[in-house]
Design an enzyme around this catalytic site. Structure first.
Site, PDB file in Angstrom:
ATOM      1  N   GLU A 428       0.805  -1.231   0.000  1.00 17.22           N
ATOM      2  CA  GLU A 428       0.000   0.000   0.000  1.00 17.22           C
ATOM      3  C   GLU A 428       0.834   1.276   0.000  1.00 17.22           C
ATOM      4  O   GLU A 428       0.508   2.253   0.658  1.00 17.22           O
ATOM      5  CB  GLU A 428      -0.949   0.008   1.205  1.00 17.22           C
ATOM      6  CG  GLU A 428      -2.035  -1.045   1.146  1.00 17.22           C
ATOM      7  CD  GLU A 428      -2.955  -0.895  -0.055  1.00 17.22           C
ATOM      8  OE1 GLU A 428      -3.144   0.234  -0.544  1.00 17.22           O
ATOM      9  OE2 GLU A 428      -3.474  -1.924  -0.510  1.00 17.22           O
ATOM     10  N   GLY A 429       1.916   1.267  -0.759  1.00 16.40           N
ATOM     11  CA  GLY A 429       2.836   2.398  -0.770  1.00 16.40           C
ATOM     12  C   GLY A 429       3.913   2.184   0.263  1.00 16.40           C
ATOM     13  O   GLY A 429       3.628   2.038   1.453  1.00 16.40           O
TER      14      GLY A 429
END
Length: 569
Positions: A428-429
């Protein structure tokens, strides 16, 4: 020993640290009271402790495999997921009108942490579906909602997210998957996606893929991307499953950890898809679920930290080596100062990470009707994601160290936590991207959200001076110095901010940790196990913030002074 869900810790933090009562009193969840909320946590604790945790080791030793084009999951996973679905846990956050529980995000965050601590590989499956339900609730047509959401909540069908492609990585705008309009209003999706968590399984009758792709008239970059629902099997008119769609699992990734979770390379060859939201607005649809997804990943780190701490403490109490330096006959290595320090550090940081995540969930729950709380929740998201997953990794590594040589031997299970935790800092990043968001977008309000939080910390520390003067003074001073750090960061050019983003985020988390530990100690009246752990944290761990802020203010010059050639010597 096996994992035991820390239900009592959730209840304590909700009651005394993060202000969960405000969620119950907000009117947003009129059918929920404290007794019901805590009963939900108790039931989730039983499920995760008794049904899910025993599968964790087996999932690592007997991973998911691809056989004749079908994913065969680890033993017991299908039965556990049946229990998860029957309990309604997949639809925790889904609206009641769509058949979900409609629970606060803060409660769901606690449940997701327990599932992650019990078996991270398995927990990822319902987490993906939860995210898909959220995206559909916000952006899908009424017809699509009626078809998909009940099936997803029941566990009959499940969901995935297909974002990343080879060569694109975190630069989603570089994707090459294409979508073409069909005459019947559907779309033909062609391309290949990688790193697709739970891209297939052998227990759901349909796997529903949310796929980012670009239409022929889509502009380059993220602004030209659209989102499509592309199911494994085409739905029939009566809501069943029909013919196989033109997609397949090419292979499973060979990973460092989470072996029980099938991470797939997916190929789409003119597969039939349906538009979710509007054309060219795919990233907007995905960002709707991004906050919750990042918080969900954050508590994956907390769950691993909790499990690793439990295992390390049990080993340190049982393992006898040498004499106890404090004279306890037959005591384990927990009596050695360095081992006690390591386990206390694990426990203290796990508490901090959990408190940050739950505080973030509470703020986002309150943010449904309070813009200031929404700003706080959004501000805390990168801290909850990055700090919690970093701590998951660090605590798991320390757990191996507590076990000594046995920690390096796979049979003890300590190494599995270290392997499993590693991906969470990337999901997620990456955490570097989270830190850049924290010093970039999250300071676009000129620090208003940061200063409001620091005002709260200083106000509480002032109140605590009468009971715990030394600890309260340390927390107040740290908050005041951090205030100066925020001001200094705002004054820097953006790339200089980015150069110091990671230490800045860690410094903020350290100060938040002092605040939450102080609140825990005050709830005990300054005398008790939480108070002693708070003293340990405030005395030994909180002071790190000063060195971290020094790094954060340095800018980028000395970094770029080192050339790639310099690094090759």
């Amino acid at each position: 020993m096996t994992y035991r869900a820390p239900v009592s810790d959730f209840q304590f933090i909700f009651q005394h640290v993060v202000g969960f009562d405000a969620v119950l009193e907000s009117g947003t969840f009129p059918d929920l009271d404290a007794e019901t909320a805590y009963a939900i946590l108790e039931e989730a604790g039983k499920l995760t402790t008794d049904a899910i945790a025993p599968l964790d080791r087996g999932g690592d030793l007997n991973p998911a495999v691809l056989k004749d084009g079908v994913v065969v999951t680890s033993p017991g996973f299908a039965q556990a997921m049946e229990q998860v679905a029957e309990g309604g846990w997949i639809g925790m956050l889904a609206s009641e009108e769509n058949g979900g529980m409609g629970l606060p995000l803060s409660v769901a965050t606690a449940v997701n942490e327990m599932m992650s601590g019990a078996c991270l590989s398995l927990s990822l499956q319902p987490l993906m579906t939860q995210g898909q339900i959220e995206a559909l609730e916000h952006h899908a047509s009424d017809e699509m909602k009626a078809l998909y959401i009940p099936k997803l909540i029941s566990g009959e069908w499940c969901g995935t997210m297909n974002l990343t492609e080879s060569g694109a990585g975190s630069d989603v705008g570089a994707l090459r998957t294409k979508a073409e309009r069909n005459e019947d209003g559907t779309y033909a999706i062609t391309g290949q996606k990688i790193f697709i968590t739970w891209g297939d399984n052998d227990f759901c009758e349909n796997v529903c893929h949310l796929v980012l792709a670009r239409l022929p008239d889509g502009v380059p970059g993220t602004k030209g991307i659209s989102l499509f629902m592309v199911p494994k099997f085409l739905p029939t008119a009566d809501g069943g499953v029909g013919d196989a769609n033109a997609l397949k699992v090419v292979s499973l990734e060979h990973k460092l950890g989470i072996h029980g979770s099938p991470t797939c390379v997916m190929d789409y060859d003119g597969a039939t898809g349906w538009l979710v939201g509007e054309e060219h607005q795919g990233m907007k649809c995905m960002f709707t679920m991004m906050n919750n997804a990042r918080l969900g990943v954050g508590v994956q780190g907390v769950g691993i930290a909790e499990a690793a701490t439990q295992k390390a403490l049990a080993y340190a109490e049982d393992r006898v080596q040498g004499r106890s330096p404090i004279g306890r006959e037959g005591a384990g290595i927990i009596d050695h100062a360095d081992v006690r320090r390591m386990v206390a550090t694990m426990k203290a940081d796990t508490f901090v990470a959990r408190s940050i995540a739950l505080a973030c969930g509470v703020a986002l729950d309150l943010g449904r009707s309070n813009p200031d709380q929404l700003a706080r929740g959004n501000f805390l998201i990168p801290v909850a994601k990055a700090f919690s997953t970093d701590i998951g990794h660090e605590v798991a590594q320390t757990g191996v160290q507590v076990h000594g040589g046995m920690g390096y031997i796979e049979e003890t299970g300590a190494a599995q936590y270290a392997r499993d935790a590693r991906i969470t800092s990337i999901y997620e990043g990456t955490n570097g991207i989270q830190a850049m968001d924290f010093v970039g977008r999250k300071l676009m309000d000129d620090g208003d959200a940061a200063f409001a939080l620091l005002d709260e910390i200083e106000s509480f520390a002032e109140q605590a001076r009468a009971t715990l003067p030394n600890r309260a003074k340390a927390v107040w001073s740290a908050a005041e110095t951090l205030r100066e750090g925020v001001e200094a960061m705002i004054a820097l050019p953006m790339n200089d901010r980015f150069a110091g983003a990671v230490p800045y985020l860690r410094a903020f988390a350290r100060v938040l940790g002092g605040y939450y530990h102080l609140k825990a100690a005050m709830a005990e009246g300054g005398d008790g196990p939480r108070s002693r752990l708070a003293a340990f944290y405030i005395n030994r761990m909180l002071p790190e913030y000063a060195a971290l802020l020094t790094q954060a203010r340095l800018g980028a010059a000395d970094i770029y002074a080192i050339s790639p050639e310099d690094l090759a010597f």
